[in-house]
Scaffold this motif. Structure first.
Motif, mmCIF file in Angstrom:
data_model
loop_
_atom_site.group_PDB
_atom_site.id
_atom_site.type_symbol
_atom_site.label_atom_id
_atom_site.label_comp_id
_atom_site.label_asym_id
_atom_site.label_seq_id
_atom_site.Cartn_x
_atom_site.Cartn_y
_atom_site.Cartn_z
ATOM 1 N N LYS A 160 -5.899 -4.086 10.345
ATOM 2 C CA LYS A 160 -6.286 -2.913 11.127
ATOM 3 C C LYS A 160 -6.305 -1.649 10.271
ATOM 4 O O LYS A 160 -7.208 -0.823 10.409
ATOM 5 C CB LYS A 160 -5.328 -2.733 12.309
ATOM 6 C CG LYS A 160 -5.355 -3.870 13.314
ATOM 7 C CD LYS A 160 -4.411 -3.612 14.467
ATOM 8 C CE LYS A 160 -2.971 -3.590 14.034
ATOM 9 N NZ LYS A 160 -2.036 -3.430 15.174
ATOM 10 N N ILE A 161 -5.335 -1.516 9.393
ATOM 11 C CA ILE A 161 -5.219 -0.290 8.596
ATOM 12 C C ILE A 161 -6.389 -0.127 7.640
ATOM 13 O O ILE A 161 -6.882 0.987 7.431
ATOM 14 C CB ILE A 161 -3.882 -0.298 7.829
ATOM 15 C CG1 ILE A 161 -2.719 -0.251 8.811
ATOM 16 C CG2 ILE A 161 -3.809 0.851 6.840
ATOM 17 C CD1 ILE A 161 -1.366 -0.482 8.168
ATOM 18 N N ARG A 162 -6.864 -1.229 7.054
ATOM 19 C CA ARG A 162 -7.925 -1.111 6.056
ATOM 20 C C ARG A 162 -9.228 -0.606 6.645
ATOM 21 O O ARG A 162 -10.107 -0.142 5.901
ATOM 22 C CB ARG A 162 -8.155 -2.453 5.378
ATOM 23 C CG ARG A 162 -8.816 -3.510 6.256
ATOM 24 C CD ARG A 162 -9.070 -4.784 5.505
ATOM 25 N NE ARG A 162 -9.804 -5.748 6.328
ATOM 26 C CZ ARG A 162 -10.190 -6.944 5.898
ATOM 27 N NH1 ARG A 162 -9.900 -7.325 4.658
ATOM 28 N NH2 ARG A 162 -10.864 -7.756 6.700
ATOM 29 N N GLU A 163 -9.394 -0.668 7.970
ATOM 30 C CA GLU A 163 -10.615 -0.188 8.612
ATOM 31 C C GLU A 163 -10.522 1.267 9.065
ATOM 32 O O GLU A 163 -11.495 1.816 9.573
ATOM 33 C CB GLU A 163 -10.936 -1.064 9.826
ATOM 34 C CG GLU A 163 -11.094 -2.545 9.511
ATOM 35 C CD GLU A 163 -12.205 -2.821 8.521
ATOM 36 O OE1 GLU A 163 -13.195 -2.041 8.495
ATOM 37 O OE2 GLU A 163 -12.093 -3.805 7.764
ATOM 38 N N ARG A 182 -0.363 0.709 -2.616
ATOM 39 C CA ARG A 182 0.939 1.334 -2.825
ATOM 40 C C ARG A 182 1.075 2.670 -2.099
ATOM 41 O O ARG A 182 2.126 2.964 -1.512
ATOM 42 C CB ARG A 182 1.164 1.550 -4.324
ATOM 43 C CG ARG A 182 2.525 2.153 -4.669
ATOM 44 C CD ARG A 182 2.691 2.371 -6.157
ATOM 45 N NE ARG A 182 1.790 3.394 -6.653
ATOM 46 C CZ ARG A 182 0.725 3.162 -7.400
ATOM 47 N NH1 ARG A 182 0.422 1.925 -7.747
ATOM 48 N NH2 ARG A 182 -0.045 4.148 -7.824
ATOM 49 N N ALA A 183 0.044 3.458 -2.116
ATOM 50 C CA ALA A 183 0.156 4.830 -1.605
ATOM 51 C C ALA A 183 -0.291 4.985 -0.158
ATOM 52 O O ALA A 183 0.141 5.932 0.512
ATOM 53 C CB ALA A 183 -0.653 5.775 -2.498
ATOM 54 N N HIS A 184 -1.134 4.100 0.346
ATOM 55 C CA HIS A 184 -1.729 4.359 1.656
ATOM 56 C C HIS A 184 -1.600 3.201 2.645
ATOM 57 O O HIS A 184 -1.443 3.441 3.849
ATOM 58 C CB HIS A 184 -3.216 4.701 1.481
ATOM 59 C CG HIS A 184 -3.456 5.860 0.573
ATOM 60 N ND1 HIS A 184 -3.242 7.159 0.950
ATOM 61 C CD2 HIS A 184 -3.887 5.907 -0.724
ATOM 62 C CE1 HIS A 184 -3.536 7.968 -0.052
ATOM 63 N NE2 HIS A 184 -3.930 7.246 -1.086
ATOM 64 N N VAL A 185 -1.676 1.970 2.188
ATOM 65 C CA VAL A 185 -1.687 0.845 3.118
ATOM 66 C C VAL A 185 -0.271 0.353 3.421
ATOM 67 O O VAL A 185 0.149 0.283 4.581
ATOM 68 C CB VAL A 185 -2.558 -0.304 2.569
ATOM 69 C CG1 VAL A 185 -2.460 -1.526 3.475
ATOM 70 C CG2 VAL A 185 -4.008 0.158 2.457
ATOM 71 N N ILE A 186 0.482 0.018 2.378
ATOM 72 C CA ILE A 186 1.820 -0.519 2.582
ATOM 73 C C ILE A 186 2.749 0.462 3.303
ATOM 74 O O ILE A 186 3.498 0.055 4.212
ATOM 75 C CB ILE A 186 2.423 -0.990 1.245
ATOM 76 C CG1 ILE A 186 1.661 -2.224 0.734
ATOM 77 C CG2 ILE A 186 3.903 -1.301 1.387
ATOM 78 C CD1 ILE A 186 2.167 -2.778 -0.584
ATOM 79 N N PRO A 187 2.748 1.760 2.956
ATOM 80 C CA PRO A 187 3.623 2.678 3.712
ATOM 81 C C PRO A 187 3.341 2.701 5.210
ATOM 82 O O PRO A 187 4.256 2.961 6.001
ATOM 83 C CB PRO A 187 3.334 4.043 3.071
ATOM 84 C CG PRO A 187 2.917 3.720 1.675
ATOM 85 C CD PRO A 187 2.134 2.451 1.799
ATOM 86 N N ALA A 188 2.097 2.436 5.610
ATOM 87 C CA ALA A 188 1.765 2.440 7.040
ATOM 88 C C ALA A 188 2.350 1.243 7.779
ATOM 89 O O ALA A 188 2.366 1.228 9.012
ATOM 90 C CB ALA A 188 0.244 2.465 7.213
ATOM 91 N N THR A 189 2.860 0.246 7.041
ATOM 92 C CA THR A 189 3.450 -0.939 7.676
ATOM 93 C C THR A 189 4.971 -0.864 7.753
ATOM 94 O O THR A 189 5.596 -1.786 8.274
ATOM 95 C CB THR A 189 3.058 -2.213 6.903
ATOM 96 O OG1 THR A 189 3.681 -2.203 5.597
ATOM 97 C CG2 THR A 189 1.554 -2.306 6.726
ATOM 98 N N PHE A 190 5.557 0.221 7.241
ATOM 99 C CA PHE A 190 7.014 0.277 7.134
ATOM 100 C C PHE A 190 7.705 0.205 8.488
ATOM 101 O O PHE A 190 8.786 -0.373 8.609
ATOM 102 C CB PHE A 190 7.447 1.548 6.401
ATOM 103 C CG PHE A 190 7.283 1.463 4.901
ATOM 104 C CD1 PHE A 190 6.956 0.262 4.288
ATOM 105 C CD2 PHE A 190 7.449 2.584 4.106
ATOM 106 C CE1 PHE A 190 6.795 0.175 2.917
ATOM 107 C CE2 PHE A 190 7.290 2.513 2.736
ATOM 108 C CZ PHE A 190 6.968 1.309 2.142
#
Length: 272
Positions: A160-163, A182-190
């Motif tokens: 979902k985040i990548r879209e 590292r900077a945008h996708v993974i932090p959104a899953t924390f």
């Protein structure tokens, strides 16, 4: 599931309190207890609770309180180690699978399907049986099956985040895969990973206790809640405190992490 308005705050407070008390007991408790966890006093074996030994003595005349506190250290160490490594590995693999898609996602998905095809505890038993019983191998076995849950969770989040518009804009600017993840996708899953990690602590503690109960975990004379349960099951009628004490400790700590994870989910999930 419906919850009453007054019961939810109670569990939100109870979970962190149980965890903090357990951590405090594990860290400073052994220094406050005057008895050695492995020192034997055979004439006092199987004695019940007393002023000098508040939780009684085990089958070898060792102080049960001292051993309970030593077992708390083992349980917390296993929980933190397993959850930390599993969350790190699972987050990276899941983010890569969800973001790249295609063949990468298919290969990672098949590996996860294979691991999920086996009951987790049976796979852990098989791994420890092959590697040999030890604390290190217990952690390794639990990590081997533990990262899959985080990978599946993160993969679903990343799909979902990548879209999202801001991720698409960053990709259009030519940002590298590592930087985007590292900077945008993974932090959104924390937020989702933190809830999973809290619940995963409970699973890791039960897994360690189960393996130790079967003789595949921590080896004597080191105390573990699972080995204490195993030693006490032959004295259920003449010394029930040998099983009641570690059993209650496992139940309370697992409930504490479950309560905390449930409260985190309610706080972080906008639908709730």
């Amino acid at each position: 599931m419906d919850r009453s308005e007054d019961s939810l705050p109670v569990t939100r407070r109870a979970g962190p309190i149980i965890i903090l008390l357990t951590i405090a007991a594990a860290v400073i408790g052994p220094a406050l207890v005057p008895h050695d966890a492995i020192a034997q006093d055979l004439p006092l074996r199987l004695n019940g609770p007393s002023w000098s030994h508040p939780l009684g003595m085990d089958e070898l005349g060792r102080d049960l309180l001292a051993r309970l506190l030593m077992g708390a250290r083992i349980s917390l160490f296993v929980g933190v180690s397993v959850v930390g490594v599993s969350a790190l590995v699972g987050t990276i693999i899941g983010a890569l699978a969800g973001y790249r898609g295609g063949l990468t996602d298919a290969i990672i998905g098949r590996v996860m399907d294979v691991l999920l095809a086996f009951p987790g505890i049976l796979l852990a038993i098989a791994l420890v049986a092959v590697l040999g019983p030890s604390l290190r191998n217990v952690v390794l076995a639990l990590v081997t099956i533990g990262w899959v849950g985080y990978a599946r969770l993160v993969r679903g989040q990343v799909l979902k985040i990548r879209e999202l518009d801001y991720v698409q804009a960053i990709r259009a600017q030519g940002a590298s895969l590592a930087r985007v993840l590292r900077a945008h996708v993974i932090p959104a899953t924390f937020s989702a990973v933190s809830v999973q990690a809290t619940l995963g602590m409970a699973g890791a503690i039960i897994g360690e206790a189960s393996l130790s109960f079967l003789g595949l975990g921590v080896q004597p004379p080191t105390a573990s809640w699972g080995t204490m349960l195993d030693a006490g099951r032959s004295h259920l009628f003449d010394a029930p405190h040998l099983t009641i004490v570690p059993g209650l400790a496992i139940a309370l700590l697992v409930l504490g992490f479950n309560f905390t994870g449930d409260a985190l989910r309610d706080r972080l999930d906008p639908r709730l």
